[in-house]
Motif scaffolding. Structure first.
Motif, PDB file in Angstrom:
ATOM      1  N   SER A 117       0.836  -1.200   0.000  1.00 36.51           N
ATOM      2  CA  SER A 117       0.000   0.000   0.000  1.00 36.51           C
ATOM      3  C   SER A 117       0.867   1.245   0.000  1.00 36.51           C
ATOM      4  CB  SER A 117      -0.926   0.020   1.223  1.00 36.51           C
ATOM      5  OG  SER A 117      -1.922  -0.978   1.101  1.00 36.51           O
TER       6      SER A 117
ATOM      7  N   THR B 248      -8.502   4.507   4.918  1.00 38.35           N
ATOM      8  CA  THR B 248      -8.490   3.302   4.091  1.00 38.35           C
ATOM      9  C   THR B 248      -8.277   2.036   4.915  1.00 38.35           C
ATOM     10  OG1 THR B 248      -7.501   2.303   2.104  1.00 38.35           O
ATOM     11  CG2 THR B 248      -6.022   3.506   3.562  1.00 38.35           C
ATOM     12  N   TRP B 249      -8.371   0.884   4.271  1.00 45.60           N
ATOM     13  CA  TRP B 249      -8.180  -0.439   4.895  1.00 45.60           C
ATOM     14  C   TRP B 249      -9.308  -0.796   5.865  1.00 45.60           C
ATOM     15  CZ3 TRP B 249      -4.645  -4.634   5.061  1.00 45.60           C
ATOM     16  CH2 TRP B 249      -3.576  -4.548   4.168  1.00 45.60           C
TER      17      TRP B 249
ATOM     18  N   VAL C   1     -11.371   4.990   1.082  1.00 45.33           N
ATOM     19  CA  VAL C   1     -11.122   3.868   0.178  1.00 45.33           C
ATOM     20  C   VAL C   1     -11.322   2.629   1.041  1.00 45.33           C
ATOM     21  CG1 VAL C   1      -9.423   2.663  -1.222  1.00 45.33           C
ATOM     22  CG2 VAL C   1      -9.534   5.141  -1.288  1.00 45.33           C
TER      23      VAL C   1
ATOM     24  N   LEU D 172     -12.626  -1.088   2.733  1.00 41.65           N
ATOM     25  CA  LEU D 172     -12.448  -2.536   2.655  1.00 41.65           C
ATOM     26  C   LEU D 172     -13.272  -3.107   3.805  1.00 41.65           C
ATOM     27  CD1 LEU D 172     -10.765  -5.056   1.643  1.00 41.65           C
ATOM     28  CD2 LEU D 172      -9.267  -4.581   3.580  1.00 41.65           C
TER      29      LEU D 172
ATOM     30  N   ARG E 138      -3.961  -4.614  -2.041  1.00 42.63           N
ATOM     31  CA  ARG E 138      -3.206  -3.696  -1.185  1.00 42.63           C
ATOM     32  C   ARG E 138      -2.573  -2.557  -1.972  1.00 42.63           C
ATOM     33  NH1 ARG E 138      -1.589  -8.488  -0.608  1.00 42.63           N
ATOM     34  NH2 ARG E 138       0.527  -7.938  -1.263  1.00 42.63           N
TER      35      ARG E 138
ATOM     36  N   MET F 140      -5.219  -0.224  -3.259  1.00 41.69           N
ATOM     37  CA  MET F 140      -5.812   0.637  -2.217  1.00 41.69           C
ATOM     38  C   MET F 140      -4.941   1.856  -1.990  1.00 41.69           C
ATOM     39  SD  MET F 140      -7.734  -1.482   0.772  1.00 41.69           S
ATOM     40  CE  MET F 140      -6.382  -2.473   1.307  1.00 41.69           C
TER      41      MET F 140
ATOM     42  N   MET G 239     -13.277  -1.250  -2.031  1.00 39.58           N
ATOM     43  CA  MET G 239     -12.442  -2.215  -2.729  1.00 39.58           C
ATOM     44  C   MET G 239     -12.968  -3.621  -2.421  1.00 39.58           C
ATOM     45  SD  MET G 239     -10.293  -0.071  -4.017  1.00 39.58           S
ATOM     46  CE  MET G 239      -8.857  -0.934  -4.663  1.00 39.58           C
TER      47      MET G 239
END
Lengths: 350, 350
Positions: free
Chosen positions: B87, B154-155, B166, B168, B302, B305, B329
């Motif tokens: 990432s 993110t994640w 973003v 997940l 990864r 992302m 994602m």
DNA sequence: ATGAAAGCGCTAACAT
DNA sequence: ATGTTAGCGCTTTCAT
């Protein structure tokens, strides 16, 4: 918050805090930087004003005025590899205790790219550089020397560092590993290197060649990996090795990532390690000892190299360390199951 | 080079270049930033002067004057782990093409530390933040909101991001992995989680629990790893699992590092994988497919992302992207040898 | 297309 | 112990 000429809203400044606290901006600055120099109740008033206004210190302005950015630059071949992450952590941990921030850039093992990223980072006026490797373009060296910024090179050795050095002899380390394999009884030892002109890789290859020559084992056998940092590259090499007749009895790799890729690939092909072929790596990465068989490797003090480099650099920045400081790190041959285990052989340190 | 009040020698400035080229500093600035606006021969003269003087643009001064630092801040749980390195590379690659630099800091999975590092980085006046995770202290959120800096989280997923996201779904992904194991016929599936309050870890644990409950497999079985990012932690868990009677038939891990540690430890103990016990991970790390048996895992994008987050952030900074942008994602269940391979399986029994 | 003036928000140096 | 002054090296804005 005020209006500027341009009509943009700006944030809270030191001046704003000073006004609220009824002091001058200089006093606010002192509270933040040398709190012992200011009167306790003034200090308290300033601190209250900071909280009240939500002031956030501006290091950009501070850097410009003080000519010190509080940033150290770290130049690595690659950031997305476990090979350097412990060194990064070593630098980062030391940096944090000295309240300096770290900015990283990667060179992809290419001196020309290194030149570009160093030039780019120089624009941020870092207080110092830590650079992995001692091989640079002429222009890079000139640039750094002209800039007058302290530099610590690491992960390689040289008698003529730019400034200071936290050294590691890749030649000696790989030579010692090769000698250990010879001592274990291996006779057809192949080496996985690289076609790139990466100096650390070349020194390791030379260390291997020297040991092979000294042992009188005939011509060295070197294969080149496409990508130094992928296990898949190790697998590709393993397939080439497995097809050779006669097959080498040991495969020594430039690093643990390649070695692990090769080891697992051999197993997948049905070859036993070390029965059919032994495998050894370089780097002492964490996962090496977890593989089954555990991977013989050259254990190098990666975290400590990062720490030491950061400490030296911070000493240079503070002016407490002289130019030309050098410190040589040792290494340790970790004989493990992938080469038949650790019958008491010498464990060398330098 | 000139002498300053303090007697320090300073570097070459834009003013120096201007003098050599016989123009004003503004023209030098334009040559560097909007070269099309300046006359060709003036431009050539300025460029020659830059080369002649060895001028290095000062981004500190530029940042202060323009109120734009050209830096984006990346906040990660840890920098020394392969889990996030792809990432980071995604962010870094996009950043480079937009001539912005990246500065990183780690939180060690602790919201309180996150607050500290974000405050520290805010002092550098970054143009934007990319933060791994959506769980922050109230103060962190307030700080970021007040600062007005664009933020991409993110994640993880949330309906209420600070700014943009973003996403997940760790819950969905781990639930899907658990369901896949159930479909493969496993019935006593243990889970390796963490006692920390890391939200992504918790969501994964909840996904596992939900699937176990829906499958009617009885009570979930959760063990906690000490350290989320070490293979040794996986080994410790494996030893505990191996001693259980009856032994679980599958071990599902929070991430691939733990899973690899467990898998290798099982083999070392003489248990076969997946014969005696199946193992699955999360993350789709590169080395998972190289293990033997290859590791079943939840493959998540990864690198993409990181890329996507950087692109969104740069859009927000440029003002071309609106606040509140979200992008979810996907993930992919990669069934491999460690759970018996990917033969088409029947529907789960109840 | 180019330049002059006025900052950006802080700190070094000096003064009190 | 605190304040004042004069920058740090750029860019913004406005003028030409």
């Amino acid at each position: 918050m005020r209006q500027k000429r341009g009509g943009r809203a700006a944030g809270v400044t030191m001046e704003d805090v000073a006004r609220v606290a009824g002091v001058s901006a200089m006093t606010v600055s002192r509270v933040l930087r040398q709190p012992t120099l200011v009167n306790a109740d003034l200090k308290a008033r300033v601190e209250a004003a900071i909280r009240e206004t939500g002031y956030i210190y501006n290091l950009v302005a501070s850097s410009l005025a003080s000519q010190r950015s509080g940033i150290i630059a770290l130049i690595l071949p690659t950031v997305a590899s476990s090979i350097f992450s412990d060194s990064v952590k070593g630098v980062s941990d030391v940096a944090r205790t000295h309240a300096v921030q770290m900015i990283m850039a990667e060179t992809n093992y290419a001196p020309a790219e290194e030149e570009k990223v160093i030039e780019a980072l120089l624009r941020r006026r870092p207080d110092g550089f830590i650079i992995v490797g001692v091989s640079h373009t002429r222009a890079t060296r000139a640039l750094l020397e002209k800039s007058g910024v302290p530099v610590v090179e690491t992960w390689d050795s040289t008698p003529t560092p730019i400034d200071s050095l936290v050294g590691l002899s890749n030649f000696d380390a790989m030579k010692a590993m090769t000698e250990a394999l010879v001592a274990q009884g291996f006779r057809r030892i192949a080496f996985v290197g690289t076609a790139t002109r990466d100096r650390r890789a070349q020194m390791r290859a030379k260390g291997y060649e020297a040991a092979i020559a000294e042992a009188g084992l005939g011509a060295p056998l070197i294969l080149n990996a496409e990508d130094l940092t992928s296990m898949d590259s190790g697998r590709v090499i393993a397939e080439r090795i497995a097809a050779m007749r006669p097959r080498p009895d040991a495969l020594l790799c430039l690093n643990d990532v390649l070695a692990a890729g090769a080891l697992l690939a051999f197993q997948r092909m049905g070859l036993t390690v070390p029965g059919d072929i032994a495998v050894a790596g370089f780097g002492g990465l964490d996962f090496s000892s977890h593989l089954s068989p555990s991977l013989t490797t050259v254990d190098i003090p990666r975290y400590e190299m990062g720490q030491k480099a950061a400490e030296m650099l911070i000493g240079r920045i503070a002016g407490t360390a002289a130019r030309g400081g050098t410190c040589e790190m040792g290494f340790r041959i970790a004989l493990r199951e992938s080469t038949g285990g650790s019958r008491p052989t010498e464990a060398k340190a330098s």
